[in-house]
Design a protein around this motif. Structure first.
Motif, mmCIF file in Angstrom:
data_model
loop_
_atom_site.group_PDB
_atom_site.id
_atom_site.type_symbol
_atom_site.label_atom_id
_atom_site.label_comp_id
_atom_site.label_asym_id
_atom_site.label_seq_id
_atom_site.Cartn_x
_atom_site.Cartn_y
_atom_site.Cartn_z
ATOM 1 N N ASP A 122 -4.244 -17.985 12.682
ATOM 2 C CA ASP A 122 -5.508 -17.636 12.046
ATOM 3 C C ASP A 122 -6.573 -18.678 12.332
ATOM 4 O O ASP A 122 -7.758 -18.366 12.501
ATOM 5 C CB ASP A 122 -5.293 -17.498 10.539
ATOM 6 C CG ASP A 122 -6.500 -16.920 9.827
ATOM 7 O OD1 ASP A 122 -7.327 -16.274 10.491
ATOM 8 O OD2 ASP A 122 -6.629 -17.112 8.609
ATOM 9 N N GLU A 162 -7.905 -14.161 21.434
ATOM 10 C CA GLU A 162 -8.878 -13.148 21.025
ATOM 11 C C GLU A 162 -9.563 -12.533 22.232
ATOM 12 O O GLU A 162 -9.782 -11.317 22.285
ATOM 13 C CB GLU A 162 -9.915 -13.784 20.099
ATOM 14 C CG GLU A 162 -9.362 -14.216 18.750
ATOM 15 C CD GLU A 162 -10.301 -15.146 18.004
ATOM 16 O OE1 GLU A 162 -9.941 -15.560 16.883
ATOM 17 O OE2 GLU A 162 -11.385 -15.476 18.526
ATOM 18 N N MET A 170 -8.400 -9.441 12.763
ATOM 19 C CA MET A 170 -9.161 -9.862 11.591
ATOM 20 C C MET A 170 -10.216 -10.905 11.977
ATOM 21 O O MET A 170 -11.379 -10.837 11.564
ATOM 22 C CB MET A 170 -8.225 -10.438 10.533
ATOM 23 C CG MET A 170 -8.933 -10.960 9.290
ATOM 24 S SD MET A 170 -7.783 -11.709 8.109
ATOM 25 C CE MET A 170 -7.256 -13.160 9.050
ATOM 26 N N ASN A 171 -9.810 -11.875 12.810
ATOM 27 C CA ASN A 171 -10.743 -12.916 13.235
ATOM 28 C C ASN A 171 -11.841 -12.357 14.139
ATOM 29 O O ASN A 171 -13.002 -12.764 14.053
ATOM 30 C CB ASN A 171 -9.994 -14.037 13.950
ATOM 31 C CG ASN A 171 -9.136 -14.844 12.999
ATOM 32 O OD1 ASN A 171 -9.437 -14.931 11.811
ATOM 33 N ND2 ASN A 171 -8.071 -15.420 13.502
ATOM 34 N N ARG A 189 -13.064 -9.341 14.042
ATOM 35 C CA ARG A 189 -14.010 -8.580 13.213
ATOM 36 C C ARG A 189 -15.028 -9.506 12.544
ATOM 37 O O ARG A 189 -16.191 -9.146 12.378
ATOM 38 C CB ARG A 189 -13.244 -7.777 12.166
ATOM 39 C CG ARG A 189 -12.616 -6.505 12.724
ATOM 40 C CD ARG A 189 -11.735 -5.818 11.715
ATOM 41 N NE ARG A 189 -11.305 -4.508 12.207
ATOM 42 C CZ ARG A 189 -10.304 -3.818 11.689
ATOM 43 N NH1 ARG A 189 -9.612 -4.326 10.664
ATOM 44 N NH2 ARG A 189 -9.969 -2.648 12.195
ATOM 45 N N LYS A 190 -14.577 -10.702 12.162
ATOM 46 C CA LYS A 190 -15.512 -11.665 11.557
ATOM 47 C C LYS A 190 -16.602 -12.065 12.546
ATOM 48 O O LYS A 190 -17.699 -12.455 12.148
ATOM 49 C CB LYS A 190 -14.750 -12.905 11.094
ATOM 50 C CG LYS A 190 -13.793 -12.662 9.940
ATOM 51 C CD LYS A 190 -13.008 -13.932 9.625
ATOM 52 C CE LYS A 190 -11.985 -13.684 8.523
ATOM 53 N NZ LYS A 190 -11.157 -14.897 8.252
ATOM 54 N N LYS A 191 -16.286 -11.964 13.834
ATOM 55 C CA LYS A 191 -17.213 -12.433 14.861
ATOM 56 C C LYS A 191 -18.081 -11.329 15.464
ATOM 57 O O LYS A 191 -19.204 -11.602 15.899
ATOM 58 C CB LYS A 191 -16.418 -13.115 15.981
ATOM 59 C CG LYS A 191 -15.643 -14.344 15.507
ATOM 60 C CD LYS A 191 -14.791 -14.933 16.612
ATOM 61 C CE LYS A 191 -14.031 -16.163 16.120
ATOM 62 N NZ LYS A 191 -13.214 -16.792 17.192
ATOM 63 N N GLU A 201 -18.408 -7.894 14.084
ATOM 64 C CA GLU A 201 -18.819 -6.818 13.187
ATOM 65 C C GLU A 201 -19.937 -7.291 12.251
ATOM 66 O O GLU A 201 -19.959 -8.446 11.827
ATOM 67 C CB GLU A 201 -17.630 -6.339 12.334
ATOM 68 C CG GLU A 201 -16.491 -5.720 13.116
ATOM 69 C CD GLU A 201 -16.758 -4.282 13.536
ATOM 70 O OE1 GLU A 201 -17.880 -3.786 13.302
ATOM 71 O OE2 GLU A 201 -15.843 -3.660 14.099
ATOM 72 N N PRO A 219 -17.457 -7.156 8.379
ATOM 73 C CA PRO A 219 -16.045 -7.198 8.768
ATOM 74 C C PRO A 219 -15.111 -6.369 7.891
ATOM 75 O O PRO A 219 -14.104 -5.868 8.376
ATOM 76 C CB PRO A 219 -15.709 -8.696 8.669
ATOM 77 C CG PRO A 219 -17.016 -9.384 8.878
ATOM 78 C CD PRO A 219 -18.033 -8.506 8.220
ATOM 79 N N ARG A 220 -15.451 -6.220 6.601
ATOM 80 C CA ARG A 220 -14.594 -5.431 5.717
ATOM 81 C C ARG A 220 -14.805 -3.926 5.895
ATOM 82 O O ARG A 220 -14.005 -3.126 5.432
ATOM 83 C CB ARG A 220 -14.844 -5.817 4.251
ATOM 84 C CG ARG A 220 -14.384 -7.230 3.906
ATOM 85 C CD ARG A 220 -14.634 -7.537 2.443
ATOM 86 N NE ARG A 220 -14.180 -8.863 2.100
ATOM 87 C CZ ARG A 220 -12.940 -9.182 1.757
ATOM 88 N NH1 ARG A 220 -12.024 -8.223 1.707
ATOM 89 N NH2 ARG A 220 -12.610 -10.415 1.454
ATOM 90 N N PRO A 257 -15.539 -2.293 9.219
ATOM 91 C CA PRO A 257 -15.797 -2.335 10.666
ATOM 92 C C PRO A 257 -16.204 -0.967 11.212
ATOM 93 O O PRO A 257 -15.699 0.070 10.775
ATOM 94 C CB PRO A 257 -14.452 -2.780 11.255
ATOM 95 C CG PRO A 257 -13.433 -2.351 10.247
ATOM 96 C CD PRO A 257 -14.100 -2.506 8.908
#
Length: 255
Positions: free
Chosen positions: A89, A165, A206-207, A209-211, A213, A216-217, A219
């Motif tokens: 992570d 990633e 998950m990581n 999507r943080k970057k 999107e 992110p929750r 997407p």
């Protein structure tokens, strides 16, 4: 570079890697590892978790926060899945649990380096893949992935990705809207590695999507296909399709 405070363990790893043909630097604590990587970034950092002056998790956290994409393989005596996933992570690319076979470690180093060089090497001459630009970069809506330069951007804004990633994103960008199973994405990461679980892919997604999107929750670009895996799509095109479908439904209802 090998960062390991156990002298005997570090010497064993160094000998095996040098026998494989690598030039190896050994450091004994996390702070020195950070200083050395900043001074001259290695192709790969073999990083022990439990070290003085900054543990391995802090080292990888700081390196990724600084935008450094050096490959990181973690050595850990922590064998629970949550501990291992924490390292991934934070941005590690692989891990080996102690006690380990030096030959296994060398094989996994070889795999990581080979896959990274493949992802960074020049693309062969061929017809452009779906979403591919003439310069070899791939676009899925506002998302752009350039394998030659190892660059990612969304709407022109650069996105820093770890090597793991990037491999996942590049594979999916080459085939937009294709549903990739976790096993297929694991093959992109580590080949048929029996030690890596499907949750590894979930952590990378998950990581990502943080970057990439906006939310992110929720997407709308890197989507979950429940019970199957993930797919990468163009949110604008999906919205146009949904709008067209809804308009047809309204017309049918009105008639």
């Amino acid at each position: 570079m090998v960062a390991e405070d156990d002298t005997k363990q570090a010497e064993l790893v160094r000998r095996y890697l040098e026998h494989e043909g690598h030039t190896v630097t050994v450091v004994e604590d996390g702070r020195t590892a950070l200083e050395q990587v900043r001074h001259r970034e290695p192709d790969l950092l073999v990083l022990d978790v439990m070290m003085p002056r900054a543990d391995g998790l802090d080292v990888v956290r700081i390196l990724r926060a600084e935008g450094r994409e050096v490959l990181v393989m973690m050595l850990t005596a922590r064998s629970t899945e949550d501990d291992l996933l924490l390292g991934l992570d934070l941005g590690a690319d692989d891990y080996v649990t102690k006690p380990f076979s030096p030959r296994e470690l060398v094989a996994r180093v070889r795999t990581l380096l080979r896959r990274n060089r493949t992802s960074e090497g020049p693309a062969p001459a061929a017809d452009p893949a779906p979403g591919a630009a003439k310069d070899g970069a791939m676009s899925v809506g506002a998302l752009r992935v350039d394998p030659d330069r190892h660059e990612v951007s969304v709407g022109g804004t650069p996105v820093v990705c770890t090597p793991g990633e990037f491999r996942i994103l590049a594979a999916m960008a080459a085939e937009p809207d294709r549903v990739f199973t976790r096993q297929r994405l694991l093959e992109e990461l580590h080949g048929f590695d029996k030690y890596i679980s499907g949750r590894t892919v979930d952590v990378h997604v998950m990581n990502l999507r943080k970057k990439i999107e906006r939310a992110p929750r929720r997407p709308d670009r890197l989507l979950t296909v429940f019970g199957v895996g993930y797919k990468l799509t163009d949110p604008a095109r999906t919205k146009r399709t949904d709008t067209g479908t809804n308009a047809k439904s309204v017309r049918r209802a009105s008639s």
